[in-house]
Design a protein around this motif. Structure first.
Motif, PDB file in Angstrom:
ATOM      1  N   LEU A   1       1.899 -24.482   3.735  1.00  0.00           N
ATOM      2  CA  LEU A   1       2.178 -24.603   2.448  1.00  0.00           C
ATOM      3  C   LEU A   1       0.936 -24.036   1.480  1.00  0.00           C
ATOM      4  O   LEU A   1       1.151 -23.324   0.333  1.00  0.00           O
ATOM      5  N   GLN A   2      -0.270 -24.583   2.214  1.00  0.00           N
ATOM      6  CA  GLN A   2      -1.410 -24.145   1.409  1.00  0.00           C
ATOM      7  C   GLN A   2      -1.542 -22.557   1.159  1.00  0.00           C
ATOM      8  O   GLN A   2      -1.803 -22.092   0.318  1.00  0.00           O
ATOM      9  N   ARG A   3      -1.309 -22.022   2.212  1.00  0.00           N
ATOM     10  CA  ARG A   3      -1.594 -20.482   2.555  1.00  0.00           C
ATOM     11  C   ARG A   3      -0.258 -19.547   1.585  1.00  0.00           C
ATOM     12  O   ARG A   3      -0.637 -18.737   0.850  1.00  0.00           O
ATOM     13  N   TYR A   4       1.035 -20.078   1.672  1.00  0.00           N
ATOM     14  CA  TYR A   4       2.112 -19.242   1.213  1.00  0.00           C
ATOM     15  C   TYR A   4       2.491 -19.899  -0.266  1.00  0.00           C
ATOM     16  O   TYR A   4       3.249 -19.069  -0.709  1.00  0.00           O
ATOM     17  N   LEU A   5       1.992 -20.976  -0.539  1.00  0.00           N
ATOM     18  CA  LEU A   5       2.421 -21.514  -1.728  1.00  0.00           C
ATOM     19  C   LEU A   5       1.621 -21.892  -2.790  1.00  0.00           C
ATOM     20  O   LEU A   5       1.170 -21.197  -3.668  1.00  0.00           O
ATOM     21  N   PHE A   6       0.717 -22.995  -2.480  1.00  0.00           N
ATOM     22  CA  PHE A   6      -0.074 -23.475  -3.228  1.00  0.00           C
ATOM     23  C   PHE A   6      -1.216 -22.578  -3.823  1.00  0.00           C
ATOM     24  O   PHE A   6      -1.603 -22.315  -5.028  1.00  0.00           O
ATOM     25  N   SER A   7      -1.544 -21.649  -2.727  1.00  0.00           N
ATOM     26  CA  SER A   7      -2.995 -20.727  -2.852  1.00  0.00           C
ATOM     27  C   SER A   7      -2.255 -19.787  -4.097  1.00  0.00           C
ATOM     28  O   SER A   7      -3.253 -19.042  -4.693  1.00  0.00           O
ATOM     29  N   LYS A   8      -1.019 -19.570  -4.081  1.00  0.00           N
ATOM     30  CA  LYS A   8      -0.578 -18.474  -4.992  1.00  0.00           C
ATOM     31  C   LYS A   8      -0.338 -18.856  -6.460  1.00  0.00           C
ATOM     32  O   LYS A   8      -0.233 -18.081  -7.411  1.00  0.00           O
ATOM     33  N   LEU A   9      -0.197 -20.240  -6.558  1.00  0.00           N
ATOM     34  CA  LEU A   9       0.170 -20.673  -7.934  1.00  0.00           C
ATOM     35  C   LEU A   9      -1.104 -20.851  -8.836  1.00  0.00           C
ATOM     36  O   LEU A   9      -2.101 -21.783  -8.290  1.00  0.00           O
ATOM     37  N   PRO A  10      -1.599 -20.410 -10.002  1.00  0.00           N
ATOM     38  CA  PRO A  10      -2.640 -20.898 -10.843  1.00  0.00           C
ATOM     39  C   PRO A  10      -2.385 -22.099 -11.065  1.00  0.00           C
ATOM     40  O   PRO A  10      -1.392 -22.934 -11.258  1.00  0.00           O
ATOM     41  N   GLU A  11      -3.869 -22.886 -11.317  1.00  0.00           N
ATOM     42  CA  GLU A  11      -3.767 -24.387 -11.432  1.00  0.00           C
ATOM     43  C   GLU A  11      -2.883 -24.923 -12.727  1.00  0.00           C
ATOM     44  O   GLU A  11      -2.242 -25.861 -12.252  1.00  0.00           O
ATOM     45  N   GLU A  12      -2.518 -24.232 -13.674  1.00  0.00           N
ATOM     46  CA  GLU A  12      -1.970 -24.640 -14.745  1.00  0.00           C
ATOM     47  C   GLU A  12      -0.362 -24.551 -14.309  1.00  0.00           C
ATOM     48  O   GLU A  12       0.296 -25.267 -15.344  1.00  0.00           O
ATOM     49  N   LEU A  13      -0.040 -23.938 -13.512  1.00  0.00           N
ATOM     50  CA  LEU A  13       1.440 -24.039 -13.044  1.00  0.00           C
ATOM     51  C   LEU A  13       1.414 -24.932 -11.969  1.00  0.00           C
ATOM     52  O   LEU A  13       2.910 -24.958 -11.137  1.00  0.00           O
ATOM     53  N   LYS A  14       0.839 -25.884 -11.574  1.00  0.00           N
ATOM     54  CA  LYS A  14       0.980 -26.628 -10.431  1.00  0.00           C
ATOM     55  C   LYS A  14       1.543 -28.008 -11.009  1.00  0.00           C
ATOM     56  O   LYS A  14       1.484 -28.961 -10.256  1.00  0.00           O
ATOM     57  N   ARG A  15       1.282 -28.195 -12.301  1.00  0.00           N
ATOM     58  CA  ARG A  15       1.625 -29.507 -12.950  1.00  0.00           C
ATOM     59  C   ARG A  15       2.176 -29.403 -14.438  1.00  0.00           C
ATOM     60  O   ARG A  15       1.659 -28.411 -15.034  1.00  0.00           O
ATOM     61  N   THR A  16       2.469 -30.364 -15.097  1.00  0.00           N
ATOM     62  CA  THR A  16       2.822 -30.335 -16.509  1.00  0.00           C
ATOM     63  C   THR A  16       1.555 -30.960 -16.852  1.00  0.00           C
ATOM     64  O   THR A  16       0.642 -31.746 -16.389  1.00  0.00           O
ATOM     65  N   PRO A  17       1.076 -30.759 -18.250  1.00  0.00           N
ATOM     66  CA  PRO A  17      -0.009 -31.108 -18.793  1.00  0.00           C
ATOM     67  C   PRO A  17      -0.162 -32.549 -18.660  1.00  0.00           C
ATOM     68  O   PRO A  17       0.867 -33.430 -19.198  1.00  0.00           O
ATOM     69  N   GLY A  18      -1.132 -33.111 -18.286  1.00  0.00           N
ATOM     70  CA  GLY A  18      -1.545 -34.644 -18.085  1.00  0.00           C
ATOM     71  C   GLY A  18      -0.377 -35.144 -16.899  1.00  0.00           C
ATOM     72  O   GLY A  18      -0.420 -36.381 -16.750  1.00  0.00           O
ATOM     73  N   GLY A  19       0.429 -34.347 -16.394  1.00  0.00           N
ATOM     74  CA  GLY A  19       1.145 -34.802 -15.260  1.00  0.00           C
ATOM     75  C   GLY A  19       0.519 -34.832 -13.868  1.00  0.00           C
ATOM     76  O   GLY A  19      -0.521 -34.684 -13.754  1.00  0.00           O
ATOM     77  N   VAL A  20       1.224 -35.353 -12.956  1.00  0.00           N
ATOM     78  CA  VAL A  20       0.975 -34.792 -11.360  1.00  0.00           C
ATOM     79  C   VAL A  20       2.143 -34.040 -10.685  1.00  0.00           C
ATOM     80  O   VAL A  20       3.193 -34.104 -10.945  1.00  0.00           O
ATOM     81  N   GLY A  21       1.397 -33.165 -10.241  1.00  0.00           N
ATOM     82  CA  GLY A  21       2.420 -31.865  -9.555  1.00  0.00           C
ATOM     83  C   GLY A  21       1.943 -31.776  -8.154  1.00  0.00           C
ATOM     84  O   GLY A  21       1.283 -32.579  -7.446  1.00  0.00           O
ATOM     85  N   ILE A  22       2.027 -30.244  -7.516  1.00  0.00           N
ATOM     86  CA  ILE A  22       1.925 -30.106  -6.369  1.00  0.00           C
ATOM     87  C   ILE A  22       0.321 -30.002  -6.288  1.00  0.00           C
ATOM     88  O   ILE A  22      -0.268 -29.505  -5.242  1.00  0.00           O
ATOM     89  N   ASP A  23      -0.617 -30.180  -7.248  1.00  0.00           N
ATOM     90  CA  ASP A  23      -2.024 -30.251  -7.207  1.00  0.00           C
ATOM     91  C   ASP A  23      -2.239 -31.305  -6.538  1.00  0.00           C
ATOM     92  O   ASP A  23      -3.619 -31.290  -5.927  1.00  0.00           O
ATOM     93  N   TYR A  24      -1.587 -32.332  -6.479  1.00  0.00           N
ATOM     94  CA  TYR A  24      -1.940 -33.460  -5.839  1.00  0.00           C
ATOM     95  C   TYR A  24      -0.775 -34.029  -4.724  1.00  0.00           C
ATOM     96  O   TYR A  24      -0.054 -34.478  -5.402  1.00  0.00           O
ATOM     97  N   PRO A  25      -1.026 -34.090  -3.334  1.00  0.00           N
ATOM     98  CA  PRO A  25       0.003 -34.386  -2.576  1.00  0.00           C
ATOM     99  C   PRO A  25       0.260 -35.827  -2.675  1.00  0.00           C
ATOM    100  O   PRO A  25      -0.420 -36.423  -2.168  1.00  0.00           O
TER     101      PRO A  25
END
Lengths: 395, 338, 104
Positions: free
Chosen positions: B22-46
């Motif tokens: 997942l790190q290699r094929y998904l998370f690393s391809k997404l810019p930080e701001e697209l990993k969660r909504t502002p102020g929320g928790v998303g895939i930036d934090y498992p």
């Protein structure tokens, strides 16, 4: 009376006794060093499950620094040659249902059978029918239900051989199930390892923990050559923490007294001096001794078993005309798995260790098997690191 | 990556391989701001799910072989698993969506039974099913059934897992039961054991009562307790020390795991919570859990390691009094003979 | 290599196949790799085959072996062998006693 429960309480969960034995080991070690002049005391096991117990229960963290527990060639995953895996992959890709124990499922070949296919796991990912089973009995029952041409990958040492032999003997194998023997014998490899050690510059092996479950079949007398021929104390031990700690203490004591003439038998609850004659007879009736290849080591004479002629219709190698090529060095370039397996090199002596070869991308077989020495060092570090961890959590 | 590398079952084990993939094929391809909504928790934090202001959202696809097992079915699992993910984020579940994919030729009576099992959990906890999807796939491309569910919940005080030095680690009951039942079925072992699959709705009362104190909560499904503790240690950089002796495991689970050589600590639980909280509150929480009908145990604590080399490690004090690193599960979880 | 676990024989189908309980009603059909297996025997099972038998007497022999090692080591390290062995055997029989009590 519940015997398994008793064993668990006395030998596994008995941390009080484990502590006591570990204290005795610490007290005795300096005396042994003083008397023998050894700098380090290297104790080798010849069984993947002994290595598992040692790692799983953190036994190395209970040893003094001078006592080193090392793994010898006792892990079939580390010693099964690349050519056997390749043959099994080929059969799987040709449409045979291939049965394997979980142990060999991930084991890689040196060069890929076809691009992207370098293990039975990846053959399965490519559509082959590879089935993991718990036992030969389960494979027989399964093969009967579907009737498709199938092959069983017959890994194992003396312990596993009877499980095949008794079933062949009673003629219960369905015609659609063939057998590919990759069976190996421990004693020839143990002798080989000890001889290599005598020649190596490293400190020699001072004691041997004999494989407990192999010994249920061959008997503890099977290891008398260690004290008799090599002057090395040997203890056939069980697989609970208390068993291993007792074995280490016994070896230290034997080194101190220098009196050991025969193999000590710690695992008395399961092993006898003569072994399981019934199983020995069955194995002799079904199998003959052959020369066989050990991964990274090469051919060791009379160290393998294959089906005798009356059973040739089940012998996958004969029926499918699988040629046994002479041993082709089956380790990746630079890999020192052979020396690590024999205990003459530490994983950190290998130029590939943690560089080209890591647990997530293993090159050598010692990194593949979870009990392989390289995999153990990669995950847990050297004994020194383990002792350091122990300090951290000591109350 | 080589050109011909393929997905293997190990990539889905919930352990190291899944993380790396997942790190290699998904998370690393997404810019930080697209990993969660502002102020929320998303895939930036498992964590168990995502957080969008006070809305907890979680999704999970369920596959299990066989799909009927003692103590439940894939239907029960699909609903309770997702409800548990919402609950472990501190969310009170409000609704669920489902998406069912079956293969051509799948027996209709089995589908009927599976859906009955889903609905019976929804009825019991009064959770509306507000949307879904249904697809059929040709029999040569997939076998059996996959159920994806999405859970929604509201939380006044979401639990975003962050363990701290001095925390105690509590499990709410014996671990590894579901995984052991499935292993037994797959390898022809007879057992009277039943899966522990159930929604942990009662834990919400505990979370609300101790809302200042729960530093982390997780249900250790795929990858088991070993995966949960390792994720926590990695997220926080702290060290977790666990006492093997104190980890509750049913006798039946012990037998199945000792026969197959599979470690119960890497077997899935489907009705157990793991909680981290300050050790001063340990007794109160234990008492409350007992009142709620759980059989909790304190299994370890969180330390700030003296040696920086030991950051992010989970250490197990073994039954024999030795010490070892408890790893993130690796590889396929399969039985062994050696 | 060679993973093996203790179990109890709960039925004998033939001289080749038996069923064992590995504890807590965990049931498996296995091949018989020993002579003379009887209902109720405790055995060791490896890869689906019975490779040896287990008995209470042999567990006692195992306990005695450890006692003997402790005695000999005490003699070398200069401890009182009688005392260390007694401590050890007392603690082992205490554990066994607790177990017997639990089982009634």
């Amino acid at each position: 009376m519940d015997l398994p429960k008793e064993i668990e309480i006395l030998f596994r969960e008995n941390s009080e006794l484990a502590k006591k034995l570990s204290e005795e080991i610490s007290k005795l070690t300096p005396k042994v060093i003083e008397k023998t002049g050894l700098e380090r005391i290297k104790i080798m096991n010849f069984c993947g499950t002994h290595e598992w117990t040692t790692t799983h229960y953190g036994i190395r963290s209970l040893m003094p620094e001078e006592v080193e527990l090392i793994a010898g060639p006792g892990c079939p995953v580390c010693v099964t040659p690349s050519s056997d895996i390749k043959n099994m992959i080929k059969l799987a890709m040709d449409g045979y249902v291939v049965y394997t124990f979980g142990d060999a499922y991930k084991l890689p070949t040196v060069s890929h059978y076809k691009e992207g296919i370098g293990s039975l796991a990846s053959a399965k990912a490519s559509g082959a029918d590879v089935r993991i089973v718990y036992s030969f009995v389960d494979a027989i029952e399964d093969a009967k239900t579907h009737g498709k041409p199938s092959v069983f990958f017959g890994l194992g040492f003396e312990t596993t051989a009877p499980s095949y032999a008794v079933l062949f003997k009673k003629e219960v194998i369905p015609k659609n199930l063939m057998f590919y023997s990759s069976l190996k014998l421990t004693a020839p490899a143990a002798i080989y390892a000890i001889k290599i050690h005598k020649m190596s510059k490293r400190s020699p092996v001072s004691g041997v923990i004999g494989p407990g479950h192999v010994s249920t079949i061959v008997g503890s007398k099977g290891w008398d050559f260690f004290p008799e021929e090599f002057g090395i104390p040997a203890v056939v031990s069980g697989f609970e923490p208390v068993d291993i700690l007792t074995a280490v203490l016994t070896i230290l004591k034997d080194l101190y007294t220098g009196k050991a003439k025969l193999t000590d038998l710690e695992y008395k609850r399961v092993v006898t001096r003569d072994g399981n004659i019934y199983a020995q007879d069955a194995v002799r009736e079904i199998f003959r001794t052959t020369d066989t290849i050990w991964r990274g080591i090469g051919n060791i004479p009379n160290s393998g078993l294959d089906l005798r002629d009356p059973f040739k219709e089940f012998n996958a190698k004969l029926q499918l005309n699988i040629k046994e090529n002479p041993w082709d060095y089956d380790l990746p370039p630079g890999c020192k798995c052979n020396e690590v397996t024999l205990g003459t090199a530490y994983p950190t002596d290998c130029p590939l260790f943690m560089k080209a070869c890591t647990p997530s991308r293993p090159w050598g077989p010692c990194m593949v098997s979870l009990e392989g020495s390289c995999a153990v060092w990669a995950r847990f570090g050297s004994s020194q690191r383990v002792l350091n961890l122990m300090k951290e959590v000591r109350e | 990556m080589r050109k011909m590398d393929k997905i293997t079952i190990a990539h889905g084990n919930g352990g190291k391989e899944t993380q790396q993939l997942l790190q290699r094929y998904l998370f690393s391809k997404l810019p930080e701001e697209l990993k969660r909504t502002p102020g929320g928790v998303g895939i930036d934090y498992p964590d168990d799910g995502a957080l969008v202001s006070n809305l907890v959202i979680s999704t999970d696809s369920h596959t299990v072989n066989p799909y009927f097992f003692p103590g439940g079915s894939i239907g029960k699992l699909a609903v309770s698993g997702t409800l548990n993910d919402v609950i472990m984020m501190g969310g009170r579940p409000t609704a669920i969506l489902d998406s069912i994919i079956v293969s051509e030729g799948f027996p209709l009576p089995s589908l009927d039974k599976i859906i009955d099992d889903m609905i019976s959990v929804l009825r019991e906890y009064k959770i509306p099913l507000i949307g879904g999807d249904f697809k059929v796939i040709p029999s040569d491309s997939m076998k059996g059934i996959v159920i994806n569910t999405v859970g929604l919940g509201i939380s006044k005080r979401p639990i975003v897992d962050k363990i701290r030095p001095g925390d105690s680690i509590i499990v709410t009951g014996p671990i590894g039961t579901h995984g052991a039942v499935i292993a037994a079925l797959q390898y022809g072992i007879g057992t009277s054991l039943e899966s522990d699959a159930k929604p942990l709705m009662k834990l919400l009362d505990l979370f609300e009562k101790f809302d200042q104190d729960i530093h982390a909560a997780r249900d250790p499904t795929r990858g088991g307790l070993a995966a949960t503790l390792n994720e926590w240690a990695q997220l926080s950089g702290e060290m977790i020390v666990v006492e093997e002796k104190k980890i509750p495991v049913l006798e039946e689970v012990k037998s199945i795991s000792s026969m197959t050589g599979i470690d119960p600590l890497s077997l899935a639980s489907e009705g157990v919570g793991v909680i981290a909280l300050p050790s001063e509150k340990e007794n109160e929480v234990l008492e409350e859990l007992n009142k709620l009908g759980f059989t909790p145990a304190v299994i370890g604590r969180v330390l700030n390691p003296k040696d920086i080399e030991n950051n992010s490690l989970v250490i197990l004090r073994t039954l024999a009094g030795g010490t070892r690193i408890l790893e993130m599960p690796v590889g396929d979880i399969v039985p062994r003979i050696c | 290599m060679c993973w093996a676990v203790p179990a109890k024989v709960i039925s004998i189908e033939s001289d080749l196949i038996a069923t064992v309980d590995l504890g807590g009603n965990t049931i498996k059909k296995v091949a018989v790799g020993v002579d003379n297996v009887r209902l109720g025997d405790f055995v060791m099972v490896h890869a689906g085959v019975i490779i040896s038998k287990l008995s209470k007497e042999e567990v006692i022999e195992n306990i005695k072996f450890i006692a003997e090692q402790i005695r000999e080591v005490s003699e070398i390290t200069g401890e009182d062998p009688e005392k260390t062995v007694k401590e050890y055997t007392d603690s082992m029989y205490k554990l066994l006693g607790q177990l017997d009590e639990k089982n009634g």
